[in-house]
Scaffold this motif. Structure first.
Motif, short mmCIF file in Angstrom:
data_model
loop_
_atom_site.label_atom_id
_atom_site.label_comp_id
_atom_site.label_asym_id
_atom_site.label_seq_id
_atom_site.Cartn_x
_atom_site.Cartn_y
_atom_site.Cartn_z
N PHE A 1 0.84 -1.20 0.00
CA PHE A 1 0.00 0.00 0.00
C PHE A 1 0.88 1.25 0.00
N SER A 2 0.38 2.30 -0.63
CA SER A 2 1.05 3.60 -0.58
C SER A 2 0.84 4.24 0.79
N ARG A 3 1.90 4.67 1.43
CA ARG A 3 1.77 5.35 2.72
C ARG A 3 1.02 6.67 2.57
N GLN A 4 1.18 7.33 1.44
CA GLN A 4 0.58 8.65 1.26
C GLN A 4 -0.89 8.58 0.89
N THR A 5 -1.27 7.66 0.00
CA THR A 5 -2.62 7.64 -0.54
C THR A 5 -3.43 6.40 -0.14
N ASN A 6 -2.77 5.39 0.43
CA ASN A 6 -3.39 4.09 0.76
C ASN A 6 -3.80 3.31 -0.47
N GLN A 7 -3.34 3.69 -1.65
CA GLN A 7 -3.63 2.90 -2.85
C GLN A 7 -2.99 1.52 -2.72
N HIS A 8 -3.69 0.53 -3.26
CA HIS A 8 -3.16 -0.84 -3.30
C HIS A 8 -2.27 -0.95 -4.53
N LEU A 9 -0.97 -1.18 -4.31
CA LEU A 9 0.00 -1.17 -5.40
C LEU A 9 0.36 -2.56 -5.90
N GLY A 10 0.06 -3.59 -5.10
CA GLY A 10 0.39 -4.95 -5.50
C GLY A 10 0.44 -5.87 -4.30
N ASN A 11 1.11 -7.01 -4.47
CA ASN A 11 1.21 -8.01 -3.41
C ASN A 11 2.60 -8.61 -3.40
N ILE A 12 2.98 -9.14 -2.25
CA ILE A 12 4.24 -9.84 -2.12
C ILE A 12 4.02 -11.01 -1.17
N ASP A 13 4.70 -12.11 -1.39
CA ASP A 13 4.50 -13.26 -0.50
C ASP A 13 5.80 -14.03 -0.30
N LEU A 14 5.86 -14.67 0.85
CA LEU A 14 6.96 -15.56 1.20
C LEU A 14 6.36 -16.90 1.58
N SER A 15 6.77 -17.95 0.87
CA SER A 15 6.24 -19.29 1.09
C SER A 15 7.33 -20.18 1.68
N THR A 16 7.00 -20.83 2.78
CA THR A 16 7.96 -21.72 3.42
C THR A 16 8.15 -22.98 2.59
N ILE A 17 9.39 -23.29 2.26
CA ILE A 17 9.72 -24.55 1.60
C ILE A 17 10.05 -25.60 2.67
N ARG A 18 10.98 -25.23 3.56
CA ARG A 18 11.31 -26.13 4.65
C ARG A 18 11.93 -25.34 5.80
#
Length: 204
Positions: free
Chosen positions: A79-96
């Motif tokens: 999210f944008s700190r200034q406008t709160n617009q949703h800019l995208g996504n990020i994820d971390l997936s556990t392998i082991r």
């Protein structure tokens, strides 16, 4: 992490990364509906939101919570700190976990917000949180061999090209080779730590 909910808030100069909540529906919808047509072959471009009503999004947020609480996937909205617009996504997936503390990274910035440095800012901060908060030691990104924008992004945050994995991912009805870029704590100026015991459960 509590027994009923998981949260993590990462703030950078311009961004806030955190789990998406049902109350984010309008800005989430605006981010996806504002996308431009496909810019290159690895850009999803315009997507159908016909099935994505408020209840669908609430269910999605709940599913992300369950995945985080079970140490499977940690999904953060950007999210944008200034406008709160949703800019995208990020994820971390556990392998082991255990003695590996190994995860894979995924990231996506809506294409109307490209060329502003948001991807680099988000990925670098997520890697740091992955090491310092989530207890990973090795974080990989799997990238198509000719996906130059993603390669440039990985390199810009200090990830190192390690190898090509043959037939690594099934895409477009075929098994496709991928470049593997890797980050370890020293790549981001951090000190390596032993496995965090409360995150190294029976996840194999």
């Amino acid at each position: 992490m509590s027994e009923t909910s998981w949260t993590l808030t990462i703030q950078t100069e311009r961004l806030i990364l955190r789990p998406q909540m049902p109350s984010d529906y309008e800005v989430w919808y605006a981010g996806f509906s504002g996308r431009l047509p496909k810019q290159h072959q690895y850009d999803d471009g315009l997507v159908s939101l016909a099935h994505c009503d408020r209840q669908w999004f609430t269910d999605l947020c709940q599913r992300h919570q369950q995945q985080a609480l079970s140490d499977q996937i940690f999904v953060l909205g950007i999210f944008s700190r200034q406008t709160n617009q949703h800019l995208g996504n990020i994820d971390l997936s556990t392998i082991r976990r255990r003695e590996y503390q190994w995860a894979i990274l995924g990231y996506e910035i809506h294409n109307q917000y490209w060329q502003k440095g948001f991807g680099k800012e988000a990925v670098r901060s997520a890697l740091i949180a992955g090491f310092e908060t989530l207890g990973y030691h090795r974080i990989e990104a799997a990238i198509n061999l000719d996906n130059q924008p993603s390669i440039a992004l990985a390199e810009s945050v200090g990830m190192q090209k390690e190898c090509i994995r043959r037939g690594f991912l099934y895409e477009n009805e075929q098994w496709v080779d991928h470049l593997i870029y890797v980050a370890l704590p020293p790549n981001l100026g951090l000190v390596e730590q032993p496995p965090v015991k409360d995150l190294s459960q029976e996840n194999t």
